[in-house]
Design a protein around this motif. Structure first.
Motif, short mmCIF file in Angstrom:
data_model
loop_
_atom_site.label_atom_id
_atom_site.label_comp_id
_atom_site.label_asym_id
_atom_site.label_seq_id
_atom_site.Cartn_x
_atom_site.Cartn_y
_atom_site.Cartn_z
N ASP A 98 -7.32 -33.06 42.76
CA ASP A 98 -5.73 -33.18 42.46
C ASP A 98 -4.97 -33.29 43.90
OD1 ASP A 98 -6.09 -32.36 40.06
OD2 ASP A 98 -6.17 -30.20 40.22
N GLY A 99 -5.70 -33.64 45.09
CA GLY A 99 -5.07 -34.27 46.27
C GLY A 99 -5.18 -33.20 47.17
N LEU A 100 -5.87 -31.90 47.12
CA LEU A 100 -5.91 -31.20 48.29
C LEU A 100 -6.91 -31.68 49.19
CD1 LEU A 100 -4.86 -28.21 48.56
CD2 LEU A 100 -6.90 -27.12 47.86
N SER A 101 -6.96 -31.71 50.45
CA SER A 101 -7.77 -32.05 51.23
C SER A 101 -8.69 -31.14 51.65
CB SER A 101 -7.13 -32.72 52.60
OG SER A 101 -6.60 -31.51 53.33
N LYS A 102 -9.89 -31.47 52.36
CA LYS A 102 -10.79 -30.56 52.55
C LYS A 102 -10.37 -29.53 53.63
CE LYS A 102 -14.94 -33.30 51.18
NZ LYS A 102 -16.59 -33.63 51.42
N LYS A 103 -9.74 -30.15 54.71
CA LYS A 103 -9.09 -29.13 55.69
C LYS A 103 -8.10 -28.19 54.95
CE LYS A 103 -6.07 -29.31 59.97
NZ LYS A 103 -5.72 -30.35 60.82
N GLU A 104 -7.20 -28.69 54.17
CA GLU A 104 -6.34 -27.71 53.57
C GLU A 104 -7.07 -26.64 52.59
OE1 GLU A 104 -2.45 -30.02 52.59
OE2 GLU A 104 -3.98 -30.71 51.34
N PHE A 105 -8.27 -26.93 52.04
CA PHE A 105 -9.02 -26.10 51.31
C PHE A 105 -9.56 -25.06 52.09
CE2 PHE A 105 -13.06 -24.57 49.64
CZ PHE A 105 -12.83 -24.23 48.23
N ILE A 106 -10.13 -25.34 53.20
CA ILE A 106 -10.61 -24.28 54.04
C ILE A 106 -9.67 -23.35 54.63
CG2 ILE A 106 -11.58 -24.13 56.66
CD1 ILE A 106 -13.66 -24.64 54.27
N LEU A 107 -8.31 -24.09 54.88
CA LEU A 107 -7.33 -23.43 55.34
C LEU A 107 -6.62 -22.19 54.23
CD1 LEU A 107 -5.26 -25.84 57.51
CD2 LEU A 107 -6.33 -24.07 58.17
N SER A 108 -6.70 -22.75 53.02
CA SER A 108 -6.27 -21.69 51.93
C SER A 108 -7.13 -20.49 52.07
CB SER A 108 -6.37 -22.76 50.77
OG SER A 108 -7.79 -22.74 50.35
N LYS A 109 -8.46 -20.92 52.16
CA LYS A 109 -9.57 -19.56 52.30
C LYS A 109 -9.27 -18.80 53.43
CE LYS A 109 -11.67 -20.82 48.43
NZ LYS A 109 -11.20 -20.37 47.06
N PHE A 110 -8.96 -19.27 54.67
CA PHE A 110 -8.90 -18.68 55.91
C PHE A 110 -7.42 -18.02 55.70
CE2 PHE A 110 -7.49 -18.54 60.40
CZ PHE A 110 -8.64 -17.64 60.79
N TYR A 111 -6.59 -18.45 55.19
CA TYR A 111 -5.11 -17.67 55.07
C TYR A 111 -5.42 -16.44 54.06
CZ TYR A 111 -2.80 -22.07 56.99
OH TYR A 111 -2.31 -22.82 57.77
N THR A 112 -6.19 -16.72 52.98
CA THR A 112 -6.52 -15.72 52.04
C THR A 112 -7.23 -14.52 52.83
OG1 THR A 112 -6.81 -17.20 50.35
CG2 THR A 112 -7.64 -14.97 49.84
#
Length: 281
Positions: A98-112
């Motif tokens: 859907d367009g989420l980069s792997k960096k953004e994916f890790i950041l989303s987890k870290f933000y959580t």
């Protein structure tokens, strides 16, 4: 940042196990207040735990953050199961499509991770304020705001521990194995600690030398952030003096311990990203 957080919050809201674990965690944090109700009446001896000063300002910041940190395991399960679900439900692959980069994916987890740690810290702050103003003998503003660095240490400790859980969740892909990996790491540090004490058994200041090495290990450094508060109580010190024990030590939050945990946090997040980047999903 908000977009990435919204994605993760949406996933958590639709995960029943995560919601149950989060509710249990905050219920346990609230249960710290139940300590105030502990009373022992043995004949003429009456013992009320709250009257021993555990909820006095500023000691309460030390006591409550130490006790609350014990329950962090429940949120760890949320973190590792969150990663396990990404693999089992194929949502990780779908997010990337859907367009989420792997960096953004890790950041989303870290933000959580940061959000859960921040909410926990604010929650402990509120519980401590309520208990402190209810039971503390000292309510002056200057005393109330003393030792607030324990809240910072609590926040850093949770972020570091959950980042470790995130890394293990990505490494092994299964929540049970991820938790098992953390337990094995803990025993590994404990065995290494025993080895160091054996190695330095004939040296002067053995404990100091061993601790100087152990402070750089991830779980040990997190543990060092908030030292046990019980021997800080005047009642415990009085009993110790009567039996000839000296329990005086530095209970304060050390900047070096914070820096070490922040270093390990960055290592866990960095290698989480590297692992994800190398994998063919």
């Amino acid at each position: 940042m908000l977009r990435l957080l919204n994605i993760e919050i949406h996933k958590l809201k639709h995960n029943r196990a995560s919601k149950v674990l989060i509710i249990i965690y905050f219920a346990l944090l609230t249960s710290i207040a139940l300590i105030a109700a502990i009373k022992f009446d043995i004949g003429p001896i009456q013992f009320h735990l709250a009257e021993q000063g555990i909820f006095n300002f500023p000691y309460i910041w030390h006591f409550n953050t130490f006790m609350a940190a014990i329950f962090k395991f429940f949120l760890l399960l949320v973190i590792v199961s969150m990663m396990a679900n990404e693999y089992s439900n194929k949502t990780l692959k779908q997010n990337l499509i859907d367009g989420l980069s792997k960096k953004e994916f890790i950041l989303s987890k870290f933000y959580t991770v940061i959000l859960l740690a921040l909410i926990s810290t604010i929650f402990v702050f509120i519980v401590s304020i309520i208990l402190g103003y209810s039971y503390s003998d000292f309510n002056e503003f200057s005393i109330v705001t003393t030792d607030l660095e324990y809240l910072l240490a609590f926040f850093v400790k949770l972020v570091g521990f959950f980042s470790f859980g995130l890394f293990m969740g990505i490494l092994v892909k299964r929540s049970a194995f991820a938790v098992g990996g953390i337990v094995i790491w803990f025993f590994g540090e404990s065995i290494f600690k025993g080895y160091l004490f054996w190695q330095f058994k004939d040296a002067e200041n053995t404990t100091e030398k061993v601790n100087a090495i152990l402070q750089f290990l991830p779980l040990e450094s997190m543990s060092n952030l908030i030292k046990e508060p019980f021997t800080r109580l005047s009642a415990v010190k009085t009993v110790a003096k009567q039996v000839g024990e000296d329990l005086s030590k530095d209970f304060s939050v050390q900047p070096l311990d914070i820096l070490i945990v922040l270093f390990w946090t960055s290592i866990f997040i960095y290698f989480s990203y590297k692992l994800l980047k190398k994998r063919d999903l």
